[in-house]
Design an enzyme around this catalytic site. Structure first.
Site, PDB file in Angstrom:
ATOM      1  N   HIS A  58      -5.726   2.892   1.404  1.00  0.00           N
ATOM      2  CA  HIS A  58      -4.912   3.993   1.927  1.00  0.00           C
ATOM      3  C   HIS A  58      -5.537   4.680   3.153  1.00  0.00           C
ATOM      4  O   HIS A  58      -4.872   4.916   4.156  1.00  0.00           O
ATOM      5  CB  HIS A  58      -4.672   5.047   0.847  1.00  0.00           C
ATOM      6  CG  HIS A  58      -4.174   4.485  -0.460  1.00  0.00           C
ATOM      7  ND1 HIS A  58      -3.250   3.472  -0.511  1.00  0.00           N
ATOM      8  CD2 HIS A  58      -4.472   4.786  -1.745  1.00  0.00           C
ATOM      9  CE1 HIS A  58      -2.995   3.195  -1.795  1.00  0.00           C
ATOM     10  NE2 HIS A  58      -3.734   3.967  -2.558  1.00  0.00           N
ATOM     11  N   ASP A  64       0.916  -1.135   0.000  1.00  0.00           N
ATOM     12  CA  ASP A  64       0.000   0.000   0.000  1.00  0.00           C
ATOM     13  C   ASP A  64       0.953   1.180   0.000  1.00  0.00           C
ATOM     14  O   ASP A  64       1.614   1.450   1.014  1.00  0.00           O
ATOM     15  CB  ASP A  64      -0.861  -0.001   1.268  1.00  0.00           C
ATOM     16  CG  ASP A  64      -1.814   1.173   1.289  1.00  0.00           C
ATOM     17  OD1 ASP A  64      -1.373   2.293   0.989  1.00  0.00           O
ATOM     18  OD2 ASP A  64      -3.008   0.977   1.598  1.00  0.00           O
ATOM     19  N   HIS A  65       1.076   1.861  -1.129  1.00  0.00           N
ATOM     20  CA  HIS A  65       2.191   2.810  -1.225  1.00  0.00           C
ATOM     21  C   HIS A  65       2.066   3.963  -0.221  1.00  0.00           C
ATOM     22  O   HIS A  65       3.037   4.618   0.097  1.00  0.00           O
ATOM     23  CB  HIS A  65       2.396   3.306  -2.665  1.00  0.00           C
ATOM     24  CG  HIS A  65       1.417   4.330  -3.126  1.00  0.00           C
ATOM     25  ND1 HIS A  65       0.135   4.026  -3.472  1.00  0.00           N
ATOM     26  CD2 HIS A  65       1.540   5.677  -3.282  1.00  0.00           C
ATOM     27  CE1 HIS A  65      -0.493   5.126  -3.828  1.00  0.00           C
ATOM     28  NE2 HIS A  65       0.324   6.146  -3.727  1.00  0.00           N
TER      29      HIS A  65
HETATM   30  C1  BG6 Z   1      -3.667   4.898  -6.124  1.00  0.00           C
HETATM   31  C2  BG6 Z   1      -5.016   5.018  -6.761  1.00  0.00           C
HETATM   32  O1  BG6 Z   1      -3.634   3.810  -5.249  1.00  0.00           O
HETATM   33  O2  BG6 Z   1      -3.379   6.093  -5.402  1.00  0.00           O
HETATM   34  C3  BG6 Z   1      -5.068   6.229  -7.664  1.00  0.00           C
HETATM   35  O3  BG6 Z   1      -5.283   3.844  -7.516  1.00  0.00           O
HETATM   36  C4  BG6 Z   1      -4.653   7.469  -6.914  1.00  0.00           C
HETATM   37  O4  BG6 Z   1      -6.382   6.408  -8.219  1.00  0.00           O
HETATM   38  C5  BG6 Z   1      -3.336   7.242  -6.201  1.00  0.00           C
HETATM   39  O5  BG6 Z   1      -4.534   8.520  -7.857  1.00  0.00           O
HETATM   40  C6  BG6 Z   1      -2.982   8.420  -5.319  1.00  0.00           C
HETATM   41  O6  BG6 Z   1      -1.690   8.269  -4.857  1.00  0.00           O
HETATM   42  P1  BG6 Z   1      -0.796   9.510  -4.445  1.00  0.00           P
HETATM   43  O7  BG6 Z   1       0.468   8.932  -3.943  1.00  0.00           O
HETATM   44  O8  BG6 Z   1      -0.621  10.343  -5.696  1.00  0.00           O
HETATM   45  O9  BG6 Z   1      -1.582  10.266  -3.416  1.00  0.00           O
END
Ligand code: BG6
Length: 488
Positions: A240, A177-178
């Protein structure tokens, strides 16, 4: 500590994720001496590329670092391409031999990291084949990295967990989960557990509510087809946002060990109030963007995007209230809000403390703003504490002030989320990865919402692009006597 050695096998090596995130992150780790010289990357994909084509792709993906003294050719020489058809078992044996050869050549210690940077329907079958064809019988460790979506609901996630669970043990599986790799999300733990002044107040006696906003300016762009079958609840909230809620609400772990931390996060998910179908719309609000203005330009509505149904019922915005029914949090709402085509790209956590029992400055006409602890996750990274103090006048009055820590003032560059996560995975630290139980519990919660929403046609579109979502999102807090803090 010795930097880890491994052969990193990337399935989906020609894809967007690999080029945009994985290669630059590996390069940064390499540049920062976090990656041992004893590593090799095997790029696996369908396309018949040569090694040279592949290395050129890798070099193109790290072009932004061209001022570095480091030799890009040297870095790229660790990369090798292996054309592959995931359906053919014989190809797995060839791959196994190739990995063995590279292991020797780069002295990679017999360790293997299998990274699935591809469509999720392949995760289960490939994992099973890796095991059945002996690719996991290597002398060192072997680990599997997978990317969301982990299923589409509880049932599909459960099936996926079982499939990959037959080939890899839970402690070998690293679910990304980045958001958990973001520096300021990792900082939640440190702010909470390395400061004496917050933990005593971190409960329903002193905290009025917690607000998490993750807003985006972009629309669905080229991902309409995927997104229309998913929506903001599955795309952002299930993973997230619920992960951030868990980190904010968990009990202090006994030790800073992955299992201890994940155990505490799981307890939060278990304590989420179990909503009945007829309560869902009191707690969760959905939205879909209409056309509108972004940076002075008119942009299309969601329904006009490529790959999206003309009368799509998919939400591009969600605001919701989680209640955590345990001793620490009873009565404290955790509000979350996320959406596409909102006013700004920003992720922010705001902890609002309760009002004082009385306002001694009322007679002087002063209202006292509640204390807020703000954790800025992105784009700026920092922490702000909103207090009240006497400023410049002659009288004893109360004025809002703030104490701020902004990372960029220190000229510090944070590692990228993927850089952190790949580093952790190579070191076998699963703290910032999602456990199967977390996946299951968060889907169980989210499924209750989708079950209701899929049966009710929404009145979409209901918010203009470039705004903070539908009015109903504001009303959600107003009815509890709160508001979204847009200030800080
Ligand atoms: C991803 C979603 O997990 O997270 C995307 O699939 C979203 O739709 C993205 O744009 C947002 O990530 P960050 O790091 O740009 O906030």
């Amino acid at each position: 500590k010795e930097t880890p050695r491994a052969v990193i096998v990337i399935f989906g090596a020609t894809g967007d994720l690999a080029n945009r995130k994985l290669y630059p992150s590996l390069y940064r780790l390499y540049r920062n001496n976090k990656l041992s010289k004893h590593f090799a990357v095997v790029g696996v994909a369908r396309r018949p590329l040569t090694n040279e084509d592949f290395r050129n792709n890798v070099k193109a993906s790290i072009e932004e670092f061209k001022d570095d003294a480091l030799d890009h050719d040297e870095f790229a020489s660790h990369f090798h391409y292996n054309p592959f058809d995931a359906q053919h078992l014989s190809e797995y044996q060839k791959l196994d031999n190739f990995i063995k050869e590279l292991d020797q050549k780069h002295d990679a210690g017999g360790n293997r990291l299998f990274y699935m940077a591809m469509a999720p329907n392949f995760f289960g079958p490939i994992a099973a084949n890796l095991k059945s064809q002996g690719l996991t019988d290597n002398p060192g460790w072997s680990r599997l990295v997978i990317e969301k979506p982990f299923g589409h609901n509880f049932d599909t996630a459960d099936k996926l967990n079982k499939q990959i669970g037959q080939a890899f043990d839970e402690d070998q599986i690293f679910r990304i989960d980045h958001y958990l790799g973001k520096q300021m999300v990792q900082n939640i733990e440190i702010v909470r557990f390395a400061n004496a002044m917050f933990e005593p107040l971190w409960n329903n006696q002193y905290i009025a509510n917690v607000q998490i906003t993750s807003s985006e300016v972009l629309g669905v762009e080229e991902r309409g087809r995927y997104y229309d079958g998913s929506g903001a609840l599955r795309d952002m909230v299930q993973n997230h946002l619920l992960q951030m809620v868990s980190l904010l609400a968990m009990e202090p772990p006994a030790r800073l060990q992955p299992d201890e931390i994940r155990y505490e996060k799981v307890k939060v998910l278990r304590s989420l109030r179990d909503l009945k179908a007829d309560e869902i719309n009191d707690y969760f609000v959905r939205g879909q963007y209409d056309h509108g203005q972004i940076d002075g330009e008119t942009v299309d509505s969601y329904r006009e995007s490529n790959g999206v149904e003309e009368d799509s019922n998919t939400e591009t915005f969600v605001a919701g209230k989680f209640m955590i029914d345990n001793f620490r949090w009873a009565g404290v709402p955790f509000y979350v809000r996320t959406g596409k085509r909102m006013k700004e790209k920003s992720t922010k956590i705001i902890v609002q403390f309760k009002d004082l029992p009385i306002n001694l400055y009322k007679d002087k006409g002063d209202t006292i703003d509640p204390n807020l602890l703000v954790i800025n996750v992105q784009p700026d990274e920092g922490i702000t504490l909103h207090l009240n103090a006497k400023k410049t006048d002659y009288e004893t009055t109360s004025t809002p002030i703030s104490l701020s820590y902004d990372k960029k003032d220190e000229g510090l560059e944070s590692p990228e989320a993927y850089e952190n996560l790949i580093n952790d995975c190579l070191n076998g630290d699963s703290t910032s990865f999602v456990h199967a139980t977390e996946v299951a519990l968060s889907w169980q919660f989210v499924d209750k919402i989708t079950d209701v929403w899929e049966k009710q046609k929404a009145d979409f579109p209901n918010y203009e692009s470039g705004t903070n979502g539908p009015d109903a999102a504001d009303k959600l807090l107003e009815k509890d006597g709160f508001k979204w803090w847009e200030c800080c």
